[in-house]
Design a protein around this motif. Structure first.
Motif, PDB file in Angstrom:
ATOM      1  N   GLU A  17     -33.401  25.089 -22.060  1.00  0.00           N
ATOM      2  CA  GLU A  17     -34.468  24.939 -21.057  1.00  0.00           C
ATOM      3  C   GLU A  17     -35.840  25.392 -21.566  1.00  0.00           C
ATOM      4  O   GLU A  17     -36.853  25.203 -20.879  1.00  0.00           O
ATOM      5  N   ASP A  18     -35.883  25.964 -22.761  1.00  0.00           N
ATOM      6  CA  ASP A  18     -37.175  26.285 -23.382  1.00  0.00           C
ATOM      7  C   ASP A  18     -37.812  25.038 -23.991  1.00  0.00           C
ATOM      8  O   ASP A  18     -38.987  25.059 -24.370  1.00  0.00           O
ATOM      9  N   SER A  19     -37.055  23.962 -24.096  1.00  0.00           N
ATOM     10  CA  SER A  19     -37.581  22.715 -24.668  1.00  0.00           C
ATOM     11  C   SER A  19     -38.721  22.190 -23.801  1.00  0.00           C
ATOM     12  O   SER A  19     -38.552  21.979 -22.595  1.00  0.00           O
ATOM     13  N   PRO A  24     -46.677  24.614 -35.618  1.00  0.00           N
ATOM     14  CA  PRO A  24     -46.575  23.209 -36.030  1.00  0.00           C
ATOM     15  C   PRO A  24     -46.748  22.266 -34.843  1.00  0.00           C
ATOM     16  O   PRO A  24     -46.780  22.725 -33.705  1.00  0.00           O
ATOM     17  N   SER A  25     -46.811  20.994 -35.088  1.00  0.00           N
ATOM     18  CA  SER A  25     -46.924  20.042 -33.993  1.00  0.00           C
ATOM     19  C   SER A  25     -45.555  19.785 -33.358  1.00  0.00           C
ATOM     20  O   SER A  25     -45.474  19.470 -32.163  1.00  0.00           O
ATOM     21  N   THR A  26     -44.488  19.895 -34.150  1.00  0.00           N
ATOM     22  CA  THR A  26     -43.134  19.795 -33.621  1.00  0.00           C
ATOM     23  C   THR A  26     -42.290  20.900 -34.237  1.00  0.00           C
ATOM     24  O   THR A  26     -42.510  21.303 -35.380  1.00  0.00           O
ATOM     25  N   LEU A  27     -41.320  21.371 -33.475  1.00  0.00           N
ATOM     26  CA  LEU A  27     -40.463  22.467 -33.916  1.00  0.00           C
ATOM     27  C   LEU A  27     -39.090  22.273 -33.306  1.00  0.00           C
ATOM     28  O   LEU A  27     -38.962  22.138 -32.087  1.00  0.00           O
ATOM     29  N   SER A  28     -38.073  22.248 -34.161  1.00  0.00           N
ATOM     30  CA  SER A  28     -36.703  22.085 -33.695  1.00  0.00           C
ATOM     31  C   SER A  28     -35.894  23.291 -34.138  1.00  0.00           C
ATOM     32  O   SER A  28     -35.899  23.629 -35.324  1.00  0.00           O
ATOM     33  N   VAL A  29     -35.219  23.948 -33.210  1.00  0.00           N
ATOM     34  CA  VAL A  29     -34.416  25.131 -33.527  1.00  0.00           C
ATOM     35  C   VAL A  29     -33.060  25.019 -32.843  1.00  0.00           C
ATOM     36  O   VAL A  29     -32.899  24.258 -31.871  1.00  0.00           O
ATOM     37  N   GLN A  30     -32.110  25.780 -33.345  1.00  0.00           N
ATOM     38  CA  GLN A  30     -30.804  25.863 -32.716  1.00  0.00           C
ATOM     39  C   GLN A  30     -30.863  26.899 -31.586  1.00  0.00           C
ATOM     40  O   GLN A  30     -31.573  27.903 -31.689  1.00  0.00           O
ATOM     41  N   GLU A  31     -30.108  26.620 -30.553  1.00  0.00           N
ATOM     42  CA  GLU A  31     -30.022  27.563 -29.448  1.00  0.00           C
ATOM     43  C   GLU A  31     -29.680  28.966 -29.971  1.00  0.00           C
ATOM     44  O   GLU A  31     -28.786  29.126 -30.800  1.00  0.00           O
ATOM     45  N   GLN A  68     -53.620  21.575 -29.889  1.00  0.00           N
ATOM     46  CA  GLN A  68     -53.114  20.212 -29.763  1.00  0.00           C
ATOM     47  C   GLN A  68     -51.693  20.147 -29.206  1.00  0.00           C
ATOM     48  O   GLN A  68     -51.220  19.077 -28.865  1.00  0.00           O
ATOM     49  N   GLY A  69     -51.030  21.294 -29.137  1.00  0.00           N
ATOM     50  CA  GLY A  69     -49.692  21.334 -28.557  1.00  0.00           C
ATOM     51  C   GLY A  69     -48.589  21.346 -29.609  1.00  0.00           C
ATOM     52  O   GLY A  69     -48.740  20.797 -30.706  1.00  0.00           O
ATOM     53  N   THR A  70     -47.477  21.985 -29.259  1.00  0.00           N
ATOM     54  CA  THR A  70     -46.280  22.016 -30.096  1.00  0.00           C
ATOM     55  C   THR A  70     -45.099  21.572 -29.251  1.00  0.00           C
ATOM     56  O   THR A  70     -44.840  22.153 -28.187  1.00  0.00           O
ATOM     57  N   THR A  71     -44.426  20.530 -29.711  1.00  0.00           N
ATOM     58  CA  THR A  71     -43.230  20.069 -29.008  1.00  0.00           C
ATOM     59  C   THR A  71     -42.038  20.846 -29.540  1.00  0.00           C
ATOM     60  O   THR A  71     -41.663  20.708 -30.707  1.00  0.00           O
ATOM     61  N   LEU A  72     -41.452  21.694 -28.706  1.00  0.00           N
ATOM     62  CA  LEU A  72     -40.306  22.516 -29.085  1.00  0.00           C
ATOM     63  C   LEU A  72     -39.029  21.880 -28.569  1.00  0.00           C
ATOM     64  O   LEU A  72     -38.905  21.569 -27.386  1.00  0.00           O
ATOM     65  N   GLN A  73     -38.086  21.679 -29.474  1.00  0.00           N
ATOM     66  CA  GLN A  73     -36.769  21.176 -29.092  1.00  0.00           C
ATOM     67  C   GLN A  73     -35.734  22.226 -29.454  1.00  0.00           C
ATOM     68  O   GLN A  73     -35.656  22.658 -30.618  1.00  0.00           O
ATOM     69  N   VAL A  74     -34.973  22.654 -28.463  1.00  0.00           N
ATOM     70  CA  VAL A  74     -33.906  23.627 -28.684  1.00  0.00           C
ATOM     71  C   VAL A  74     -32.583  22.887 -28.575  1.00  0.00           C
ATOM     72  O   VAL A  74     -32.218  22.388 -27.503  1.00  0.00           O
ATOM     73  N   LYS A  75     -31.856  22.829 -29.670  1.00  0.00           N
ATOM     74  CA  LYS A  75     -30.589  22.087 -29.711  1.00  0.00           C
ATOM     75  C   LYS A  75     -29.442  22.983 -29.272  1.00  0.00           C
ATOM     76  O   LYS A  75     -29.303  24.088 -29.784  1.00  0.00           O
ATOM     77  N   ALA A  92     -38.290  31.032 -32.177  1.00  0.00           N
ATOM     78  CA  ALA A  92     -39.317  30.017 -32.421  1.00  0.00           C
ATOM     79  C   ALA A  92     -40.679  30.712 -32.471  1.00  0.00           C
ATOM     80  O   ALA A  92     -40.951  31.611 -31.663  1.00  0.00           O
ATOM     81  N   VAL A  93     -41.496  30.293 -33.424  1.00  0.00           N
ATOM     82  CA  VAL A  93     -42.833  30.874 -33.574  1.00  0.00           C
ATOM     83  C   VAL A  93     -43.859  29.740 -33.651  1.00  0.00           C
ATOM     84  O   VAL A  93     -43.699  28.793 -34.417  1.00  0.00           O
ATOM     85  N   ILE A  94     -44.896  29.857 -32.853  1.00  0.00           N
ATOM     86  CA  ILE A  94     -45.989  28.885 -32.841  1.00  0.00           C
ATOM     87  C   ILE A  94     -47.277  29.652 -33.110  1.00  0.00           C
ATOM     88  O   ILE A  94     -47.497  30.723 -32.525  1.00  0.00           O
ATOM     89  N   LYS A  95     -48.106  29.085 -33.996  1.00  0.00           N
ATOM     90  CA  LYS A  95     -49.305  29.813 -34.425  1.00  0.00           C
ATOM     91  C   LYS A  95     -50.577  29.058 -34.072  1.00  0.00           C
ATOM     92  O   LYS A  95     -50.600  27.821 -34.142  1.00  0.00           O
ATOM     93  N   CYS A  96     -51.604  29.800 -33.726  1.00  0.00           N
ATOM     94  CA  CYS A  96     -52.904  29.203 -33.412  1.00  0.00           C
ATOM     95  C   CYS A  96     -54.026  29.965 -34.083  1.00  0.00           C
ATOM     96  O   CYS A  96     -53.929  31.192 -34.264  1.00  0.00           O
ATOM     97  N   THR A  97     -55.058  29.235 -34.427  1.00  0.00           N
ATOM     98  CA  THR A  97     -56.264  29.803 -35.009  1.00  0.00           C
ATOM     99  C   THR A  97     -57.453  29.311 -34.200  1.00  0.00           C
ATOM    100  O   THR A  97     -57.533  28.133 -33.880  1.00  0.00           O
ATOM    101  N   TYR A  98     -58.370  30.222 -33.880  1.00  0.00           N
ATOM    102  CA  TYR A  98     -59.532  29.823 -33.103  1.00  0.00           C
ATOM    103  C   TYR A  98     -60.801  30.047 -33.926  1.00  0.00           C
ATOM    104  O   TYR A  98     -60.806  30.826 -34.887  1.00  0.00           O
TER     105      TYR A  98
END
Lengths: 113, 114
Positions: free
Chosen positions: A83-85, A8-15, A105-112, A19-25
Motif C-alpha cells: 500500500e506504499d506504492s 530516482p524517477s522510478t523505484l521498485s523494492v520488495q515488500e 518531478q515525482g518518484t513512482t514507488l512500486q512495492v512488490k 526505500a529512499v528518495i532524494k531531492c535537491t533544491y
C-alpha cells in the motif's frame, strides 16, 4: 530560478525493504520541505514535512532528513508495504515567502509483494 | 471536518470554450493555492489568494487565466478560450496561515480540451 530535482524517477523494492528518495533544491532561502504521496486519480496527501531548524524527523515508518548546507533532503520509508506504492513528491518553499511550493518531478514507488 | 473540496472532478471542453474550476478550502482556512499538473509531471504553482486578494500570481499564464477568492463562496480558477495545451489536472490547496505553510490538497479537477 527556483528548482527542485528529485531522484530516482522510478523505484521498485520488495515488500519489507527500505526505500529512499532524494531531492535537491536551488534556493538557499527555502525553509520548509513537505513530502506528498499521490495515488492514481487522487490529490497529493501530505505524509511528512520538515522545517529548516530541524535536521531529521520521524513518524513511524517514515523519516525525512535535511542537509541545509548541501541543500539536500531525503525521504526514507522502512518496512515497505504494497500500500506504499504510489507517486511521491518532494517540495520546497519558494523564496517569495508567500507559501508557494516548488515541487520535484515525482518518484513512482512500486512495492512488490 | 471536511477536507478541501473541488468541483467538478472532471470537465470536458471544446477549444475556445471557457472552463470554471471551483475550490472550497478546509473549514477555517483562508489561504488558497492553485497548482497545475501536466501528465507524468510534478505540480506547478499558479496562484496564491486570500479572501478578496491575489497575493502571488507569478505562475499564472499572462493571458486567458484568472483567479478569484471572493468574501463569500469558493475560489474560482477561470480559463477563457481553452486550448488543447490546457488539458491537465488542476489542484487546489488551502492553509490556515501563510507562515504555517502546511498545505492540504483537494482531489483535483481533470480538464480535457477536445
Amino acid at each position: 530560478g527556483e528548482n527542485v530535482e528529485q531522484h530516482p524517477s522510478t523505484l521498485s523494492v520488495q515488500e519489507g525493504d527500505s526505500a529512499v528518495i532524494k531531492c535537491t533544491y536551488s534556493d538557499s532561502a527555502s525553509n520548509y520541505f513537505p513530502w506528498y504521496k499521490q495515488e492514481l486519480g487522487k490529490g497529493p496527501q501530505l505524509i511528512i514535512d520538515i522545517r529548516s531548524n530541524v535536521g531529521e524527523k520521524k513518524d513511524q515508518r517514515i523519516a525525512v532528513t535535511l542537509n541545509k548546507t548541501a541543500k539536500h533532503f531525503s525521504l526514507h520509508i522502512t518496512e515497505t508495504q504494497p500500500e506504499d506504492s504510489a507517486v511521491y513528491f518532494c517540495a520546497a518553499s519558494g523564496s517569495s515567502n508567500t507559501g508557494k511550493l516548488i515541487f520535484g518531478q515525482g518518484t513512482t514507488l512500486q512495492v512488490k509483494p | 471536518n471536511a477536507g478541501v473540496m473541488q468541483n467538478p472532478r472532471h470537465l470536458v471542453r471544446r477549444r475556445g470554450q471557457e472552463a470554471r474550476l471551483r475550490c472550497s478550502p478546509m473549514k477555517g482556512h483562508s489561504h488558497v493555492y492553485w497548482y497545475r499538473q501536466l501528465p507524468e509531471e510534478g505540480l506547478k504553482f499558479m496562484v496564491y489568494l486570500q479572501k478578496e486578494n491575489i497575493i502571488d500570481e507569478s505562475g499564472m499564464p499572462k493571458e486567458r487565466f484568472s483567479a478569484e477568492f471572493p468574501k463569500e463562496g469558493p475560489s474560482i480558477l477561470r480559463i477563457q478560450q481553452v486550448v488543447r495545451g490546457d488539458s491537465a489536472a488542476y489542484f487546489c490547496a488551502s492553509s490556515g496561515q501563510k507562515y504555517q505553510e502546511t498545505q492540504y490538497f483537494g482531489p483535483g479537477t481533470r480538464l480535457l480540451v477536445l
